[in-house]
Design a protein around this motif. Sequence first.
Motif, PDB file in Angstrom:
ATOM      1  N   TYR A   6      -4.330   9.824 -18.999  1.00 37.87           N
ATOM      2  CA  TYR A   6      -3.379   9.524 -17.918  1.00 37.87           C
ATOM      3  C   TYR A   6      -4.058   9.477 -16.649  1.00 37.87           C
ATOM      4  N   PHE A   7      -5.006  10.176 -16.490  1.00 35.29           N
ATOM      5  CA  PHE A   7      -5.818  10.219 -15.205  1.00 35.29           C
ATOM      6  C   PHE A   7      -6.200   8.947 -14.586  1.00 35.29           C
ATOM      7  N   ALA A   8      -7.023   8.028 -15.880  1.00 31.64           N
ATOM      8  CA  ALA A   8      -7.441   6.788 -15.264  1.00 31.64           C
ATOM      9  C   ALA A   8      -6.377   5.893 -14.719  1.00 31.64           C
ATOM     10  N   TRP A   9      -5.066   5.940 -15.212  1.00 32.11           N
ATOM     11  CA  TRP A   9      -4.028   5.078 -14.728  1.00 32.11           C
ATOM     12  C   TRP A   9      -3.631   5.522 -13.229  1.00 32.11           C
ATOM     13  N   SER A  10      -3.908   6.774 -13.005  1.00 28.11           N
ATOM     14  CA  SER A  10      -3.500   7.166 -11.516  1.00 28.11           C
ATOM     15  C   SER A  10      -4.650   6.793 -10.383  1.00 28.11           C
ATOM     16  N   VAL A  11      -5.913   6.467 -10.950  1.00 24.00           N
ATOM     17  CA  VAL A  11      -7.024   6.481  -9.861  1.00 24.00           C
ATOM     18  C   VAL A  11      -6.811   5.208  -8.641  1.00 24.00           C
ATOM     19  N   PRO A  12      -6.127   3.876  -9.228  1.00 23.22           N
ATOM     20  CA  PRO A  12      -6.122   3.028  -7.953  1.00 23.22           C
ATOM     21  C   PRO A  12      -4.686   3.532  -7.123  1.00 23.22           C
ATOM     22  N   PHE A  13      -4.039   4.070  -7.630  1.00 21.36           N
ATOM     23  CA  PHE A  13      -2.876   4.510  -6.751  1.00 21.36           C
ATOM     24  C   PHE A  13      -3.283   5.786  -6.033  1.00 21.36           C
ATOM     25  N   LEU A  14      -3.934   6.729  -6.416  1.00 15.77           N
ATOM     26  CA  LEU A  14      -4.563   7.840  -5.649  1.00 15.77           C
ATOM     27  C   LEU A  14      -5.648   7.140  -4.367  1.00 15.77           C
ATOM     28  N   LEU A  15      -6.200   6.126  -4.568  1.00 14.38           N
ATOM     29  CA  LEU A  15      -6.960   5.479  -3.515  1.00 14.38           C
ATOM     30  C   LEU A  15      -5.994   4.891  -2.188  1.00 14.38           C
ATOM     31  N   CYS A  16      -4.839   4.704  -2.921  1.00 13.73           N
ATOM     32  CA  CYS A  16      -3.846   4.004  -1.784  1.00 13.73           C
ATOM     33  C   CYS A  16      -3.336   5.092  -0.910  1.00 13.73           C
ATOM     34  N   ILE A  17      -3.524   6.583  -1.171  1.00  8.06           N
ATOM     35  CA  ILE A  17      -2.898   7.612  -0.226  1.00  8.06           C
ATOM     36  C   ILE A  17      -3.591   7.602   0.804  1.00  8.06           C
ATOM     37  N   ASP A  18      -4.873   7.960   0.716  1.00  8.76           N
ATOM     38  CA  ASP A  18      -5.632   8.184   1.822  1.00  8.76           C
ATOM     39  C   ASP A  18      -7.035   8.506   1.250  1.00  8.76           C
ATOM     40  N   LEU A  19      -8.133   8.037   1.864  1.00  5.19           N
ATOM     41  CA  LEU A  19      -9.505   8.270   1.120  1.00  5.19           C
ATOM     42  C   LEU A  19      -9.916   9.545   1.366  1.00  5.19           C
ATOM     43  N   ARG A  20      -9.430  10.321   2.556  1.00  9.83           N
ATOM     44  CA  ARG A  20      -9.854  11.671   2.567  1.00  9.83           C
ATOM     45  C   ARG A  20      -9.275  12.613   1.812  1.00  9.83           C
ATOM     46  N   PHE A  21      -8.121  12.068   1.166  1.00  5.67           N
ATOM     47  CA  PHE A  21      -7.608  12.879  -0.238  1.00  5.67           C
ATOM     48  C   PHE A  21      -8.122  12.479  -1.282  1.00  5.67           C
ATOM     49  N   ALA A  22      -8.221  11.018  -1.542  1.00  5.41           N
ATOM     50  CA  ALA A  22      -8.601  10.529  -2.664  1.00  5.41           C
ATOM     51  C   ALA A  22      -9.946  10.866  -3.296  1.00  5.41           C
ATOM     52  N   LEU A  23     -10.977  10.624  -2.348  1.00  8.48           N
ATOM     53  CA  LEU A  23     -12.323  10.729  -2.675  1.00  8.48           C
ATOM     54  C   LEU A  23     -12.802  12.156  -3.150  1.00  8.48           C
ATOM     55  N   PRO A  24     -12.321  13.282  -2.363  1.00  8.45           N
ATOM     56  CA  PRO A  24     -12.518  14.402  -2.867  1.00  8.45           C
ATOM     57  C   PRO A  24     -11.776  14.982  -4.271  1.00  8.45           C
ATOM     58  N   THR A  25     -10.610  14.457  -4.346  1.00  9.95           N
ATOM     59  CA  THR A  25      -9.786  14.606  -5.393  1.00  9.95           C
ATOM     60  C   THR A  25     -10.758  13.739  -6.683  1.00  9.95           C
ATOM     61  N   GLN A  56       0.796  -1.247  -0.041  1.00 10.33           N
ATOM     62  CA  GLN A  56      -0.079  -0.107  -0.109  1.00 10.33           C
ATOM     63  C   GLN A  56       0.897   1.207   0.102  1.00 10.33           C
ATOM     64  N   ALA A  57       2.124   1.497   0.649  1.00 12.30           N
ATOM     65  CA  ALA A  57       2.797   2.437   0.799  1.00 12.30           C
ATOM     66  C   ALA A  57       3.461   2.784  -0.507  1.00 12.30           C
ATOM     67  N   ARG A  58       3.867   1.611  -1.290  1.00 11.90           N
ATOM     68  CA  ARG A  58       4.458   1.677  -2.472  1.00 11.90           C
ATOM     69  C   ARG A  58       3.356   2.338  -3.687  1.00 11.90           C
ATOM     70  N   GLY A  59       2.147   1.829  -3.402  1.00 14.10           N
ATOM     71  CA  GLY A  59       0.921   2.296  -4.174  1.00 14.10           C
ATOM     72  C   GLY A  59       0.772   3.659  -4.024  1.00 14.10           C
ATOM     73  N   ALA A  60       0.977   3.973  -2.494  1.00 13.99           N
ATOM     74  CA  ALA A  60       0.645   5.498  -2.243  1.00 13.99           C
ATOM     75  C   ALA A  60       1.643   6.577  -2.969  1.00 13.99           C
ATOM     76  N   SER A  61       2.890   5.969  -2.868  1.00 15.56           N
ATOM     77  CA  SER A  61       4.150   6.662  -3.378  1.00 15.56           C
ATOM     78  C   SER A  61       3.879   6.927  -5.029  1.00 15.56           C
ATOM     79  N   ILE A  62       3.437   5.904  -5.575  1.00 11.43           N
ATOM     80  CA  ILE A  62       3.262   6.042  -7.072  1.00 11.43           C
ATOM     81  C   ILE A  62       2.010   6.997  -7.506  1.00 11.43           C
ATOM     82  N   GLY A  63       0.914   7.002  -6.292  1.00 12.95           N
ATOM     83  CA  GLY A  63      -0.136   7.833  -6.446  1.00 12.95           C
ATOM     84  C   GLY A  63       0.278   9.555  -6.143  1.00 12.95           C
ATOM     85  N   MET A  64       1.019   9.645  -5.288  1.00 19.47           N
ATOM     86  CA  MET A  64       1.673  10.893  -5.097  1.00 19.47           C
ATOM     87  C   MET A  64       2.754  11.369  -6.136  1.00 19.47           C
TER      88      MET A  64
END
Length: 263
Positions: free
Chosen positions: A167-186, A143-151
Amino acid sequence: LIFASQGREGLAGAAIGAGFALKVPTILAAPVLFFSMESWRSRLRFVAAFLALAIALYLPGGVTDPRVVINNVVLYGGLDIETPGGVKLWGIQNFYPLLLELPTVFHEPLAWLLARYYVFNTPVCLALVTAFAWLRRRETSPQARGASIGMAFAILYGFTNYWAFQYFAWSVPFLLCIDLRFALPTLTLMSAYIYGLYAWLCGSWTLRGKWDFMGHAYWPVWLLALRNYCIGLFFVAACCFLTIGVVREIRWRRLRRTSSGTA
């Protein structure tokens, strides 16, 4: 990501190489996986597999027309898309006019700096992503690696002057790894912008109308606002991610020196 977490560095490199042959943004994951590996031997296996597969897949085109491959892949810098009226779909340059509010003494040096930032925008973004990957090198869980890719994607979106919607579609699963409080509004804000744009260009909220990009030279205020909020969100998030990474690195080094002194 899965292969890297399982210690199968060769397969991880091959996966990135295969992805690179399809879409250039795949390369954003490479620095994260590279720096988070345990040893230089693992990193060499990763790089060797990546290069082997990437070169093999691009070899046919490279032999028949090397100039096209070099210009469109190796030297690819992104798409600067704008309407006939000069409205840009994405890019931090949309906020450049705000700098004109500064005293006039800053205008000339700012113009010089921004012109060069525009030219070297892609190398700057890749350098920031690579530096961030190094700062996150101790984050090795899946998950941390996924979050790093999302960041890393967020840093690219925040600092780039270019854009391509796919390109945005490629980042969606990785953005979700960061934190839902950031990912969902974004994701909600970005989805509203992309859907709103498509509906505006099609002239239909069901997207059944004719796509007419050239016929919509100027955008309504609500669409410009969505675009600007999205760009601003990613820029602020990117600055926060980089700042947190630097602060954590400084704290880690201080703690390490303290521990060494105590021992």
